[in-house]
Enzyme design. Structure first.
Site, short mmCIF file in Angstrom:
data_model
loop_
_atom_site.label_atom_id
_atom_site.label_comp_id
_atom_site.label_asym_id
_atom_site.label_seq_id
_atom_site.Cartn_x
_atom_site.Cartn_y
_atom_site.Cartn_z
N HIS A 38 -22.02 69.52 26.31
CA HIS A 38 -21.18 69.98 25.28
C HIS A 38 -21.90 69.97 23.96
O HIS A 38 -23.12 69.93 23.94
CB HIS A 38 -20.03 68.97 25.26
CG HIS A 38 -20.05 67.68 24.97
ND1 HIS A 38 -20.90 67.32 23.79
CD2 HIS A 38 -19.93 66.58 25.87
CE1 HIS A 38 -21.02 65.93 23.71
NE2 HIS A 38 -20.30 65.42 24.90
N ASP A 39 -21.33 70.68 22.96
CA ASP A 39 -21.66 71.12 21.74
C ASP A 39 -22.42 69.66 21.08
O ASP A 39 -23.26 69.91 20.28
CB ASP A 39 -20.99 71.59 20.65
CG ASP A 39 -20.49 73.05 21.18
OD1 ASP A 39 -21.25 73.62 21.88
OD2 ASP A 39 -19.53 73.65 20.79
N GLY A 40 -22.09 68.56 21.24
CA GLY A 40 -22.65 67.37 20.92
C GLY A 40 -24.07 67.28 21.40
O GLY A 40 -24.82 66.92 20.51
N HIS A 41 -24.17 67.35 22.50
CA HIS A 41 -25.78 67.31 23.15
C HIS A 41 -26.24 68.41 22.62
O HIS A 41 -27.47 68.17 22.18
CB HIS A 41 -25.64 67.59 24.67
CG HIS A 41 -24.79 66.47 25.41
ND1 HIS A 41 -23.55 66.76 26.14
CD2 HIS A 41 -25.20 65.12 25.54
CE1 HIS A 41 -23.21 65.67 26.59
NE2 HIS A 41 -24.08 64.69 26.51
N ARG A 192 -16.52 62.88 29.29
CA ARG A 192 -15.30 62.26 29.97
C ARG A 192 -13.99 62.75 29.51
O ARG A 192 -12.95 62.49 30.02
CB ARG A 192 -15.40 60.74 29.78
CG ARG A 192 -16.59 60.15 30.53
CD ARG A 192 -16.47 58.67 30.40
NE ARG A 192 -17.25 57.86 31.58
CZ ARG A 192 -18.41 57.54 31.39
NH1 ARG A 192 -18.82 57.40 29.98
NH2 ARG A 192 -19.12 56.82 32.42
P1 AMP Z 1 -24.15 61.20 27.30
O1 AMP Z 1 -24.77 62.37 28.17
O2 AMP Z 1 -22.93 60.83 27.45
O3 AMP Z 1 -25.06 60.08 28.01
O4 AMP Z 1 -24.99 61.36 25.95
C1 AMP Z 1 -26.27 61.78 25.58
C2 AMP Z 1 -26.65 61.67 24.24
O5 AMP Z 1 -25.62 62.40 23.52
C3 AMP Z 1 -26.37 60.16 23.53
O6 AMP Z 1 -27.37 60.02 22.77
C4 AMP Z 1 -24.94 60.39 23.08
O7 AMP Z 1 -24.81 59.40 21.96
C5 AMP Z 1 -25.00 61.78 22.51
N1 AMP Z 1 -23.92 62.37 22.27
C6 AMP Z 1 -22.71 62.35 23.38
N2 AMP Z 1 -21.44 62.87 22.73
C7 AMP Z 1 -22.01 63.16 21.56
C8 AMP Z 1 -21.17 63.68 20.02
N3 AMP Z 1 -19.89 64.05 20.24
N4 AMP Z 1 -21.72 63.95 18.96
C9 AMP Z 1 -23.14 63.43 19.08
N5 AMP Z 1 -23.70 63.07 20.04
C10 AMP Z 1 -23.28 62.74 21.09
#
Ligand code: AMP
Length: 289
Positions: A38-41, A192
């Site tokens: 998503h945009d966070g990634h 999630r």
């Molecule tokens: P995940 O795929 O959820 O394991 O996350 C991979 C990386 O993306 C981790 O370093 C998370 O902390 C980061 N991440 C996930 N969601 C966000 C978000 N909303 N804003 C910034 N980083 C995020």
């Protein structure tokens, strides 16, 4: 036509590609993810690009960090959608090892973190989580040997655990934190969130609002115990079942010795139905007010 992204699915090939970058004296950044991007990634990848000539994004749903009762098998996986999303930020490598490549037969070594991994937050509710995270992140770092690795503040305790681990194990990488990316209503983006019903999605932004309100009250020097009790009540009124809502030292994540002098981080985990959300927020420095 846009060039296709370079997808690599095994550690040996990844090493050969990184070696080519190194021969050209190019810097390398790693952004570990579990996909369902998503945009966070994407913000993490853009930040990585600002620091580094080459960017490797890993996509690996790590079984070692899920308890048997958790959502490993149902965790959203859609590599085609991920590659489409990545086209906007064009990493140099998308690293997609499978479980057998990461944990071959006979695999027997784990990294067991303490310190920020044992402060009674996520670790209380997910006892094996940080061992799984530390082990897979150590492997990804050693496979890639990047100059920097970017981690989101969204998973604040994880960020601290990984930072501690690389110092303790002398892994030569700089951990770069990235701010949390939120939806317009304040909900932190998360893979999630897709589990939420539309009614729950409406309720979910309360989590961030409660953290904001708690931060304001702490900054206004209201007693910490009262602030947190009011925050917990507000979450429960909003339909959440709370795992924790805590104010901790922003560096060590230990309970606060004195709210006056310390840099404070609010951290929360709470459930809406079967979906567990986590979020956190810095409290503006009391001395700066
Ligand atoms: P995940 O795929 O959820 O394991 O996350 C991979 C990386 O993306 C981790 O370093 C998370 O902390 C980061 N991440 C996930 N969601 C966000 C978000 N909303 N804003 C910034 N980083 C995020």
């Amino acid at each position: 036509m846009a060039q296709r992204l370079r997808v690599i699915d095994n550690p040996a090939k990844l090493r050969r590609t990184i070696a080519q970058y190194r021969r050209a004296a190019e810097s390398v950044a790693l952004v570990p993810t579990m996909g369902a991007l998503h945009d966070g990634h994407l913000a993490l990848i853009r930040l990585a690009r600002r620091h580094s000539r080459r960017v490797v994004v890993s996509i690996f749903v790590n079984p070692a960090q899920f308890a048997p009762s958790e959502d490993f098998s149902s965790y959203p996986r859609d590599i085609d959608a991920d590659l489409t999303a990545l086209a906007a930020v064009r990493p140099d490598v998308v690293y997609t090892p499978d479980v057998a490549a990461m944990y071959p037969d006979g695999f027997a070594t784990s990294v067991v973190p303490d310190g920020p991994a044992g402060v009674g937050l996520e670790d209380t509710f997910r006892p094996h989580f940080f061992t799984g995270v530390a082990t897979v992140v150590a492997k990804l770092l050693l496979q890639t040997l990047p100059d920097i690795a970017v981690f989101g503040e969204k998973d604040y305790q994880q960020l601290k655990v990984v930072s501690r681990m690389v110092r303790d194990l002398d892994i030569p990488v700089r951990i770069v934190p990235a701010p949390t990316v939120r939806a317009a209503d304040g909900l932190a983006l998360s893979s999630r969130n897709a589990y939420l019903s539309s009614e729950q999605r409406g309720q979910a932004s309360i989590l961030h609002r409660v953290l904001l309100l708690c931060a304001e009250k702490i900054a206004a020097r209201r007693p910490l115990g009262t602030v947190l009790a009011e925050g917990r009540e507000a979450l429960e009124r909003g339909g959440f079942v709370i795992d924790y809502l805590e104010a901790r030292d922003a560096e060590s994540l230990l309970p606060l010795a004195s709210a006056e002098e310390q840099s404070i981080r609010l951290l929360a985990a709470a459930r809406l139905g079967t979906t567990r959300l986590i979020d956190n927020l810095g409290v503006p420095s009391l001395t700066a007010l």
